[in-house]
Design a protein around this motif. Structure first.
Motif, short mmCIF file in Angstrom:
data_model
loop_
_atom_site.label_atom_id
_atom_site.label_comp_id
_atom_site.label_asym_id
_atom_site.label_seq_id
_atom_site.Cartn_x
_atom_site.Cartn_y
_atom_site.Cartn_z
N ASN A 194 97.09 -13.48 66.55
CA ASN A 194 95.90 -12.85 67.11
C ASN A 194 96.25 -11.65 67.99
OD1 ASN A 194 93.90 -14.41 65.90
ND2 ASN A 194 94.04 -16.00 67.46
N VAL A 195 97.43 -11.68 68.63
CA VAL A 195 97.90 -10.51 69.36
C VAL A 195 98.00 -9.32 68.41
CG1 VAL A 195 99.91 -9.46 70.49
CG2 VAL A 195 99.10 -11.71 71.23
N GLY A 196 98.55 -9.57 67.22
CA GLY A 196 98.65 -8.52 66.21
C GLY A 196 97.29 -7.98 65.80
N THR A 197 96.30 -8.88 65.68
CA THR A 197 94.95 -8.45 65.31
C THR A 197 94.35 -7.56 66.38
OG1 THR A 197 94.64 -10.54 64.11
CG2 THR A 197 92.66 -9.28 64.64
N ALA A 198 94.56 -7.90 67.65
CA ALA A 198 94.04 -7.07 68.74
C ALA A 198 94.75 -5.71 68.78
CB ALA A 198 94.20 -7.80 70.07
N LEU A 199 96.06 -5.70 68.57
CA LEU A 199 96.80 -4.43 68.53
C LEU A 199 96.30 -3.54 67.39
CD1 LEU A 199 100.43 -5.74 69.19
CD2 LEU A 199 99.05 -4.33 70.75
N PHE A 200 96.01 -4.16 66.26
CA PHE A 200 95.49 -3.41 65.11
C PHE A 200 94.16 -2.74 65.46
CE2 PHE A 200 92.85 -3.36 61.21
CZ PHE A 200 93.59 -2.46 60.47
N LEU A 201 93.27 -3.48 66.11
CA LEU A 201 91.99 -2.90 66.48
C LEU A 201 92.17 -1.77 67.51
CD1 LEU A 201 88.96 -2.83 66.16
CD2 LEU A 201 88.77 -4.72 67.80
N LEU A 202 93.09 -1.95 68.44
CA LEU A 202 93.38 -0.87 69.39
C LEU A 202 93.86 0.39 68.64
CD1 LEU A 202 95.11 -2.80 72.30
CD2 LEU A 202 92.97 -1.52 72.45
N GLY A 203 94.64 0.17 67.59
CA GLY A 203 95.08 1.30 66.77
C GLY A 203 93.92 2.04 66.13
N LEU A 204 92.95 1.27 65.61
CA LEU A 204 91.78 1.89 64.99
C LEU A 204 90.96 2.68 66.00
CD1 LEU A 204 90.42 -0.95 62.65
CD2 LEU A 204 92.04 0.86 62.13
N ILE A 205 90.82 2.13 67.20
CA ILE A 205 90.05 2.82 68.24
C ILE A 205 90.73 4.13 68.63
CG2 ILE A 205 89.15 2.67 70.60
CD1 ILE A 205 89.08 -0.44 70.14
N HIS A 206 92.04 4.08 68.81
CA HIS A 206 92.76 5.30 69.19
C HIS A 206 92.74 6.34 68.06
CE1 HIS A 206 94.29 4.59 73.24
NE2 HIS A 206 94.34 3.31 72.91
N GLU A 207 92.67 5.89 66.82
CA GLU A 207 92.48 6.83 65.71
C GLU A 207 91.19 7.61 65.89
OE1 GLU A 207 92.52 4.89 61.96
OE2 GLU A 207 94.70 4.87 61.80
N ARG A 208 90.10 6.89 66.20
CA ARG A 208 88.81 7.55 66.37
C ARG A 208 88.80 8.46 67.59
NH1 ARG A 208 84.58 5.42 63.43
NH2 ARG A 208 83.55 7.34 64.08
N LEU A 209 89.66 8.18 68.56
CA LEU A 209 89.79 9.04 69.74
C LEU A 209 90.76 10.19 69.49
CD1 LEU A 209 89.94 6.25 72.47
CD2 LEU A 209 88.08 7.90 72.15
N ALA A 210 91.29 10.27 68.25
CA ALA A 210 92.25 11.32 67.85
C ALA A 210 93.55 11.24 68.66
CB ALA A 210 91.63 12.71 67.97
#
Length: 316
Positions: A124-140
């Motif tokens: 689940n730590v990996g799942t949260a890190l993945f979502l953080l990656g997606l958010i930072h993508e949208r923030l460029a």
């Protein structure tokens, strides 16, 4: 109770992996109604509500998902850190990402990460890190995004989470494409596709096939591109993924332009536009207008190409 929790999770995974989202929603709605003998704040009700929220997100019923996750939050948050609380935070993070409220998305996802780290739940730590990656993508913020995604993939390999690898390989391959590393991107996409086929995950197969086109297009491997896009389109129609259908149609429109088939490009992209407008997907709508404008220019119709709303894209 442990047996019931296992049954809930097995049923959720069955409907989720097989892209039977409507059927899964109906099942969990009926199950919650049938469990009226339980307190509305019973953890089993919260668990089913979380799974229902996840399925609602898959169908882009975002407001429904938000209401469900809000109910789950009221059940789990008073009792402190737990897996279900972390999953609730993740769900809310996903909702706010969809709603473009990136500060809230970051807040909830960080809370999920903190929760899972406290419980030492590596998957689940990996799942949260993945979502953080997606958010930072949208923030460029692409360097940070890539680091989160790489860390998430490393955890997936470490714990043997092959389903998690599907998403993370696919997302990292997109970064490779953007960096011009097409060979690496192709390897990642194909590994992700192989795993998704092994799990019979039609939803992810459609996404990956569509993304593979971004490897073949710049290499001018148009026959391969046509094949993967048509397969993606067929799967999206089969499982009812309207957003994926719109994206595949528009990418087929772009391919038709490159091949000089401008009328076909208009047909593909107008079909994509009908779907995108119904869904209200801003990024897809902008992409479709871009292709439509180019197609009309190719047909020798600059008046239509430059008419609003196509001109919004073409004159930027």
């Amino acid at each position: 109770i442990a047996i019931l929790k296992n049954c809930i999770e097995i049923l959720y995974q069955f409907y989720n992996i097989r892209s039977l989202f409507e059927e899964g929603i109906l099942l969990f709605q009926n199950a919650i109604q049938s469990a009226s003998f339980l307190s509305p704040f019973d953890p089993l009700i919260g668990m089913m509500t979380n799974r229902l929220g996840s399925l609602a997100l898959r169908l882009r019923r975002n407001e429904m998902a938000f209401q469900l996750y809000s109910r789950s939050l009221a059940i789990f948050e008073p009792n402190g850190a737990s897996s279900e609380l972390g999953l609730t935070y993740l769900g809310l993070g996903n909702f706010h990402l969809r709603s473009k409220d990136f500060s809230q998305a970051l807040c909830y996802t960080q809370q999920a990460l903190d929760c899972f780290q406290a419980l030492d739940e590596r998957n689940n730590v990996g799942t949260a890190l993945f979502l953080l990656g997606l958010i930072h993508e949208r923030l460029a913020n692409f360097p940070a995004a890539r680091k989160y995604l790489e860390d998430a993939l490393d955890i997936s390999r470490e714990v043997g989470d092959q389903r998690g690898m599907i998403l993370r390989l696919n997302q990292l391959a997109g970064h490779d494409c953007n960096n011009g590393d097409l060979e690496i991107a192709e390897v990642r996409y194909l590994e992700s596709l192989t795993l998704s086929r092994a799990f019979k995950d039609r939803f992810q197969q459609a996404i990956i096939l569509n993304n593979l086109a971004s490897v073949y297009h710049p290499r001018q491997e148009f026959e391969k591109e046509q094949t993967v896009l048509e397969e993606s389109l067929a799967i999206c129609r089969e499982i009812g993924d309207l957003d994926g259908e719109a994206i595949a149609l528009n990418n087929l429109g772009e391919l038709a332009i490159v091949q000089g088939e401008f009328k076909k490009a208009v047909d593909y992209s107008r079909a994509a536009l009908d779907i995108a407008l119904r869904l209200g997907e801003d990024w897809t709508i902008i992409a479709v207008y871009d292709i439509l404008g180019c197609a009309y220019l190719g047909l020798g119709d600059p008046e239509t190409a430059l008419a609003a709303p196509y001109s919004i894209v073409l004159t930027e």
